[in-house]
Design a protein around this motif. Structure first.
Motif, PDB file in Angstrom:
ATOM      1  N   ALA A   1       0.836  -1.206   0.000  1.00 10.58           N
ATOM      2  CA  ALA A   1       0.000   0.000   0.000  1.00 10.58           C
ATOM      3  C   ALA A   1       0.868   1.252   0.000  1.00 10.58           C
ATOM      4  O   ALA A   1       0.602   2.211  -0.738  1.00 10.58           O
ATOM      5  CB  ALA A   1      -0.941  -0.013   1.203  1.00 10.58           C
TER       6      ALA A   1
ATOM      7  N   ALA B   1       2.385   1.824  -3.282  1.00  9.46           N
ATOM      8  CA  ALA B   1       1.413   2.432  -4.189  1.00  9.46           C
ATOM      9  C   ALA B   1       1.314   3.933  -3.943  1.00  9.46           C
ATOM     10  O   ALA B   1       1.254   4.734  -4.886  1.00  9.46           O
ATOM     11  CB  ALA B   1       0.046   1.769  -4.020  1.00  9.46           C
ATOM     12  N   LEU B   2       1.343   4.324  -2.658  1.00  6.02           N
ATOM     13  CA  LEU B   2       1.299   5.759  -2.347  1.00  6.02           C
ATOM     14  C   LEU B   2       2.525   6.471  -2.914  1.00  6.02           C
ATOM     15  O   LEU B   2       2.432   7.602  -3.400  1.00  6.02           O
ATOM     16  CB  LEU B   2       1.235   5.975  -0.826  1.00  6.02           C
ATOM     17  CG  LEU B   2      -0.118   5.718  -0.149  1.00  6.02           C
ATOM     18  CD1 LEU B   2      -0.003   5.956   1.355  1.00  6.02           C
ATOM     19  CD2 LEU B   2      -1.189   6.632  -0.734  1.00  6.02           C
TER      20      LEU B   2
ATOM     21  N   ARG C   1       4.196   5.560  -5.570  1.00  9.34           N
ATOM     22  CA  ARG C   1       4.019   5.664  -7.026  1.00  9.34           C
ATOM     23  C   ARG C   1       3.043   6.782  -7.377  1.00  9.34           C
ATOM     24  O   ARG C   1       3.235   7.528  -8.334  1.00  9.34           O
ATOM     25  CB  ARG C   1       3.506   4.341  -7.595  1.00  9.34           C
ATOM     26  CG  ARG C   1       4.621   3.318  -7.725  1.00  9.34           C
ATOM     27  CD  ARG C   1       4.207   2.077  -8.503  1.00  9.34           C
ATOM     28  NE  ARG C   1       5.072   0.997  -8.066  1.00  9.34           N
ATOM     29  CZ  ARG C   1       4.724   0.050  -7.199  1.00  9.34           C
ATOM     30  NH1 ARG C   1       3.477  -0.002  -6.730  1.00  9.34           N
ATOM     31  NH2 ARG C   1       5.575  -0.863  -6.814  1.00  9.34           N
ATOM     32  N   LEU C   2       1.997   6.879  -6.570  1.00 14.82           N
ATOM     33  CA  LEU C   2       1.027   7.962  -6.753  1.00 14.82           C
ATOM     34  C   LEU C   2       1.728   9.314  -6.639  1.00 14.82           C
ATOM     35  O   LEU C   2       1.526  10.223  -7.458  1.00 14.82           O
ATOM     36  CB  LEU C   2      -0.069   7.836  -5.689  1.00 14.82           C
ATOM     37  CG  LEU C   2      -1.186   8.880  -5.704  1.00 14.82           C
ATOM     38  CD1 LEU C   2      -2.040   8.702  -6.948  1.00 14.82           C
ATOM     39  CD2 LEU C   2      -2.061   8.737  -4.452  1.00 14.82           C
TER      40      LEU C   2
ATOM     41  N   ASP D   1       3.770  10.077  -9.702  1.00 16.71           N
ATOM     42  CA  ASP D   1       2.920  10.575 -10.788  1.00 16.71           C
ATOM     43  C   ASP D   1       2.655  12.066 -10.623  1.00 16.71           C
ATOM     44  O   ASP D   1       2.720  12.837 -11.581  1.00 16.71           O
ATOM     45  CB  ASP D   1       1.557   9.849 -10.774  1.00 16.71           C
ATOM     46  CG  ASP D   1       1.647   8.447 -11.355  1.00 16.71           C
ATOM     47  OD1 ASP D   1       2.731   8.092 -11.861  1.00 16.71           O
ATOM     48  OD2 ASP D   1       0.632   7.717 -11.295  1.00 16.71           O
TER      49      ASP D   1
ATOM     50  N   ARG E   1       5.705  18.785 -15.497  1.00 18.20           N
ATOM     51  CA  ARG E   1       5.207  19.110 -16.831  1.00 18.20           C
ATOM     52  C   ARG E   1       4.466  20.442 -16.817  1.00 18.20           C
ATOM     53  O   ARG E   1       4.651  21.294 -17.683  1.00 18.20           O
ATOM     54  CB  ARG E   1       4.273  17.983 -17.290  1.00 18.20           C
ATOM     55  CG  ARG E   1       4.298  17.760 -18.749  1.00 18.20           C
ATOM     56  CD  ARG E   1       3.824  16.383 -19.153  1.00 18.20           C
ATOM     57  NE  ARG E   1       2.586  15.982 -18.536  1.00 18.20           N
ATOM     58  CZ  ARG E   1       2.437  14.904 -17.767  1.00 18.20           C
ATOM     59  NH1 ARG E   1       3.476  14.144 -17.512  1.00 18.20           N
ATOM     60  NH2 ARG E   1       1.276  14.584 -17.265  1.00 18.20           N
TER      61      ARG E   1
ATOM     62  N   ARG F   1      -7.732   8.393 -15.270  1.00 16.88           N
ATOM     63  CA  ARG F   1      -6.494   8.122 -14.530  1.00 16.88           C
ATOM     64  C   ARG F   1      -6.432   6.668 -14.109  1.00 16.88           C
ATOM     65  O   ARG F   1      -7.367   6.163 -13.501  1.00 16.88           O
ATOM     66  CB  ARG F   1      -6.445   8.981 -13.272  1.00 16.88           C
ATOM     67  CG  ARG F   1      -6.078  10.402 -13.522  1.00 16.88           C
ATOM     68  CD  ARG F   1      -6.311  11.198 -12.241  1.00 16.88           C
ATOM     69  NE  ARG F   1      -6.408  12.610 -12.567  1.00 16.88           N
ATOM     70  CZ  ARG F   1      -5.447  13.499 -12.290  1.00 16.88           C
ATOM     71  NH1 ARG F   1      -4.362  13.114 -11.678  1.00 16.88           N
ATOM     72  NH2 ARG F   1      -5.588  14.756 -12.626  1.00 16.88           N
ATOM     73  N   ARG F   2      -5.320   6.031 -14.419  1.00 18.75           N
ATOM     74  CA  ARG F   2      -5.095   4.687 -13.888  1.00 18.75           C
ATOM     75  C   ARG F   2      -4.596   4.856 -12.466  1.00 18.75           C
ATOM     76  O   ARG F   2      -3.603   5.539 -12.240  1.00 18.75           O
ATOM     77  CB  ARG F   2      -4.028   3.957 -14.714  1.00 18.75           C
ATOM     78  CG  ARG F   2      -4.567   3.369 -15.989  1.00 18.75           C
ATOM     79  CD  ARG F   2      -3.639   2.239 -16.448  1.00 18.75           C
ATOM     80  NE  ARG F   2      -3.974   1.874 -17.825  1.00 18.75           N
ATOM     81  CZ  ARG F   2      -3.265   2.264 -18.888  1.00 18.75           C
ATOM     82  NH1 ARG F   2      -2.186   2.994 -18.724  1.00 18.75           N
ATOM     83  NH2 ARG F   2      -3.637   1.903 -20.101  1.00 18.75           N
TER      84      ARG F   2
ATOM     85  N   PRO G   1      -2.605   3.939  -9.209  1.00 18.95           N
ATOM     86  CA  PRO G   1      -1.554   3.022  -8.761  1.00 18.95           C
ATOM     87  C   PRO G   1      -2.025   2.213  -7.547  1.00 18.95           C
ATOM     88  O   PRO G   1      -1.379   1.240  -7.166  1.00 18.95           O
ATOM     89  CB  PRO G   1      -0.397   3.944  -8.365  1.00 18.95           C
ATOM     90  CG  PRO G   1      -0.853   5.331  -8.581  1.00 18.95           C
ATOM     91  CD  PRO G   1      -2.300   5.338  -8.911  1.00 18.95           C
ATOM     92  N   LEU G   2      -3.139   2.618  -6.931  1.00 22.37           N
ATOM     93  CA  LEU G   2      -3.639   1.915  -5.747  1.00 22.37           C
ATOM     94  C   LEU G   2      -4.621   0.826  -6.163  1.00 22.37           C
ATOM     95  O   LEU G   2      -5.641   1.120  -6.790  1.00 22.37           O
ATOM     96  CB  LEU G   2      -4.352   2.899  -4.812  1.00 22.37           C
ATOM     97  CG  LEU G   2      -3.501   3.695  -3.811  1.00 22.37           C
ATOM     98  CD1 LEU G   2      -2.554   4.632  -4.536  1.00 22.37           C
ATOM     99  CD2 LEU G   2      -4.394   4.472  -2.859  1.00 22.37           C
TER     100      LEU G   2
ATOM    101  N   ALA H   1       0.399   9.604 -19.908  1.00 23.16           N
ATOM    102  CA  ALA H   1       1.250  10.012 -18.800  1.00 23.16           C
ATOM    103  C   ALA H   1       2.103  11.228 -19.152  1.00 23.16           C
ATOM    104  O   ALA H   1       2.311  12.106 -18.329  1.00 23.16           O
ATOM    105  CB  ALA H   1       2.148   8.851 -18.373  1.00 23.16           C
TER     106      ALA H   1
END
Lengths: 404, 331
Positions: free
Chosen positions: A343, A346-347, A349-350, A353, A360, B234-235, B237-238, B310
């Motif tokens: 978990a 995942a956070l 990776r979030l 992003d 950008r 949005r994909r 990640p969770l 992305a």
């Protein structure tokens, strides 16, 4: 045609204005101070413009509410608000008249907020009734071309927004009911259409074709219009004689009216150039929206129109500053089989992003600032949900004032 | 599978609309590439003078002339055309009336300018007329259609019904004559099973509402609705487990701190709280997206979802989009 080669009414009448360009980004203007703009008693008109879908309508409503709650007497002219936003301001019906908005918390009871939604057909009808004799008005209002033009064709909205702005400004000058008018611009294919509306009208009226349609088909004038017979016969062939007759009736009945309309549209255009007006360009941190904003900024500069600055709406700043690379490397070191570690990976990776998105967006904003160093700007964070009440508008207003 | 895109359904004219900012030009480009599979030739048109296609395919601004902008595997070609109302009018006059001198006279007297800037709806009539012409054009020795499909990057949802229906209004104004006849033919194609209007949206309140309003307006005008294309999804990640752990509090500041140590990251309180805040923010957005997805599923129009690119849209991304659009479920 609109397009980069089409210049506004003003640039045809005046020598080309000198474009002052700062040489380096070091001269970059500071942040856009929204509160100073709203509090300045010399600010009488704020025009929000930008391409579709950037949040113009919400931004103009939020600016208007904030100004009212800071003590201004404000009227906001919205063009096409989302249903729930309209309802939040009490605009459940389209009656083309400014109505007080309930629930504003005005500073020392001095400020006020009225809101209206533009009804283009009704505005057009009102212009006709106000400026033509009853018999002529009747003739115009029932003409099939008028009906089509006033209710359903592209471009009319821009003319009518301009017309309504002129009316509201005249009313506020006369009665003192408002000291600030905030205008949302129509969702046109290009942000420029709003500025081009009066010019298009003028070029139509100056067109020889209109003159010819108004020329009597018999008598001495006929001599000067050699070739006109060929044209009318071509038109008849194309459209059918009845259509041509309708067009001629329409144009003839409209002639006197158009004159006044054009004058008022040009007066409004001049007012937009004058001190007291401020253009706020709204964009999102995306290539298309910023490109459109750049066109608009360049156009305003070229025509020496008063540009207050750029609002970059819906930026998405991360809540932590760990770099994307560090976050991803860390995520890779965690054990995917362990639920808690998975978990947190995942956070991370979030977060990566969001860091990349921010990079950008920041890149796009830097590019804009480098090309337009004299334009103050402010970045406003994205709200997780849509705005549909006064509290939401108040929150957007605060964000517009403080930025990210 | 890709053959199913064009032939059995018989849809030759794809109109792509959407609220501003939803990426309809990108979707139109991806759709054109999807339709060009199997060696097909597809024309992609724009009608708003924005040069969006040129930017999308990274080519020089398009003139009023058809040219290739992409070749897809299998020999298919995407051609593009920026339709310009004034040029279309002159072309139209030339084609149907061989006006020659009279056409020039029209131009000299400002008729062309009049017709394309102010006369009611003429601009839209010309733009739809050119689309109609391209969709029906036949050529070569065998007389086959020049384009297997035409994709239009059309005006936004708020204007689309008016735009497509303009010929019905012209038919109301011009009771007889060639313009009436032309208007009737265009409306017949627009309302036929060979046409589909696709609505591009994103999973947000206003764009979804606008898509629903658009569907209703199109149906009221007897115009055929194709697909709802949900763009920029949005994909997350969770996965489900991670979302559950976050929302039921299993993953809290302490748990994040422990894991960050394992990951070799310095777990400052600022970072821990930040990650947690980003997680909650993300859950809120997902919930809102889900709400909009539910609203869309209540409409009897098939929905296609496209993931958020992305790193912005580039040509490679267009290929991916085309791949998704070419999958099952497209007309």
């Amino acid at each position: 045609m609109t397009g980069p080669n089409r210049t506004g009414a003003a640039s045809r009448r005046q020598p080309a204005p000198r474009v002052v360009r700062a040489r380096t980004a070091a001269l970059a203007a500071g942040p856009l101070d929204v509160d100073a703009l709203l509090d300045d008693s010399q600010t009488h008109i704020i025009v929000c413009c930008g391409s579709g879908g950037v949040g113009k309508t919400t931004a103009s409503a939020a600016l208007a509410l904030r100004a009212a709650e800071r003590g201004r007497r404000v009227c906001v002219l919205t063009i096409d608000p989302a249903r729930r936003l309209a309802q939040s301001m009490g605009l459940s019906q389209l009656d083309n008249t400014p109505r007080p908005v309930d629930g504003t918390r005005s500073l020392r009871g001095q400020g006020s907020l009225d809101a209206m939604m533009l009804d283009m057909k009704r505005t057009f009808d009102e212009v006709v009734v106000a400026h033509a004799s009853p018999a002529k008005a009747q003739q115009i209002l029932t003409n099939p071309f008028y009906l089509a033009l006033s209710s359903s064709f592209a471009g009319t909205q821009e003319y009518m927004a301009m017309e309504k702005l002129g009316q509201l400004h005249a009313e506020s000058a006369g009665s003192g009911r408002w000291d600030l008018i905030v205008v949302d611009t129509p969702p046109s294919r290009s942000a420029m259409d709003f500025l081009d509306a009066p010019e298009r009208l003028s070029s139509l009226l100056d067109g020889r074709f209109i003159r010819l349609l108004l020329t009597p088909t018999r008598g001495p004038a006929r001599i000067f219009s050699s070739g006109f017979g060929a044209i009318t016969s071509t038109m008849s062939k194309l459209l059918g004689a009845q259509v041509l007759a309708d067009v001629q009736t329409f144009v003839a009945a409209f002639d006197t009216l158009f004159g006044g309309f054009r004058q008022r549209a040009e007066a409004t255009y001049e007012r937009l150039k004058a001190r007291g007006t401020a253009f706020v360009v709204v964009a999102t941190p995306e290539p298309d929206a910023l490109r459109e904003a750049a066109y608009f900024v360049e156009r305003l500069t070229r025509e020496q129109m008063p540009l207050a600055g750029l609002v970059v709406n819906r930026v998405d700043p991360p809540a932590a500053s760990l770099t994307a690379e560090e976050a991803l490397a860390g995520a890779g070191r965690l054990d995917g089989a362990d639920p808690a570690q998975a978990a947190v990976a995942a956070l991370l990776r979030l977060h990566a992003d969001r860091m990349r998105l921010q990079d950008r967006e920041a890149h796009l904003q830097r590019r804009f600032a480098a090309a337009h160093p004299s334009v103050p700007s402010i970045a406003v964070p994205a709200l997780p949900s849509d705005v549909h009440d006064l509290d939401g508008l108040r929150r957007v207003g605060e964000l517009l004032s403080t930025g990210v | 599978m890709t053959a199913a895109l064009v032939r059995p359904s018989g849809i030759r004219l794809h109109i792509v609309t959407g609220k501003g900012g939803t990426g309809k030009t990108t979707v139109a480009g991806g759709l054109a590439m999807a339709l060009a599979c199997d060696g097909k030739r597809v024309l992609l048109c724009e009608v708003e003078g924005r040069q969006g296609i040129a930017q999308l395919f990274d080519v020089a601004p398009l003139p009023y002339a058809e040219r290739t902008v992409a070749v897809v595997p299998g020999g298919g070609e995407v051609w593009a055309l920026a339709i310009d109302a004034e040029a279309a009018l002159l072309e139209y006059l030339e084609m149907f009336y061989r006006l020659g001198r009279a056409g020039k006279a029209l131009d000299r007297f400002g008729v062309i300018d009049f017709a394309t800037t102010i006369a009611p709806g003429v601009r839209d009539v010309l733009l739809t007329g050119k689309v109609y012409e391209a969709a029906r054009r036949r050529g070569g020795k065998d007389g086959n259609r020049v384009y297997d499909a035409v994709v239009v990057d059309a005006p936004p949802t708020g204007r689309i019904t008016r735009f497509l229906n303009v010929n019905a209004e012209v038919a109301g104004l011009a009771k007889v004559g060639p313009i009436r006849k032309q208007a009737d033919s265009i409306m017949t194609l627009m309302r036929s099973r060979h046409t589909a209007v696709h609505l591009v949206t994103v999973l947000e309140d206003m764009p979804v509402q606008e898509a629903l309003d658009g569907i209703k307006a199109l149906r009221d005008a007897d115009l055929p609705v194709g697909r709802v294309i949900v763009n920029m999804v949005r994909r997350s990640p969770l996965d489900g487990a991670a979302r559950g752990a976050l929302s039921d509090g299993t993953i809290d500041a302490a748990a994040i701190e422990v894991a960050l140590h394992k990951a070799g990251i310095d777990a400052s309180p600022l970072l821990v709280d930040g990650l947690l805040a980003e997680g909650y923010d993300h859950l809120e957005r997902l919930a809102l997206q889900e709400e909009q997805r539910t609203i869309l599923s209540g409409v009897d129009v098939p929905v296609i979802e496209l993931p958020l690119a992305a790193d912005g849209v580039d040509l490679g991304m267009l290929d991916d989009l085309a791949g998704i659009l070419a999958g099952p479920g497209l007309p």
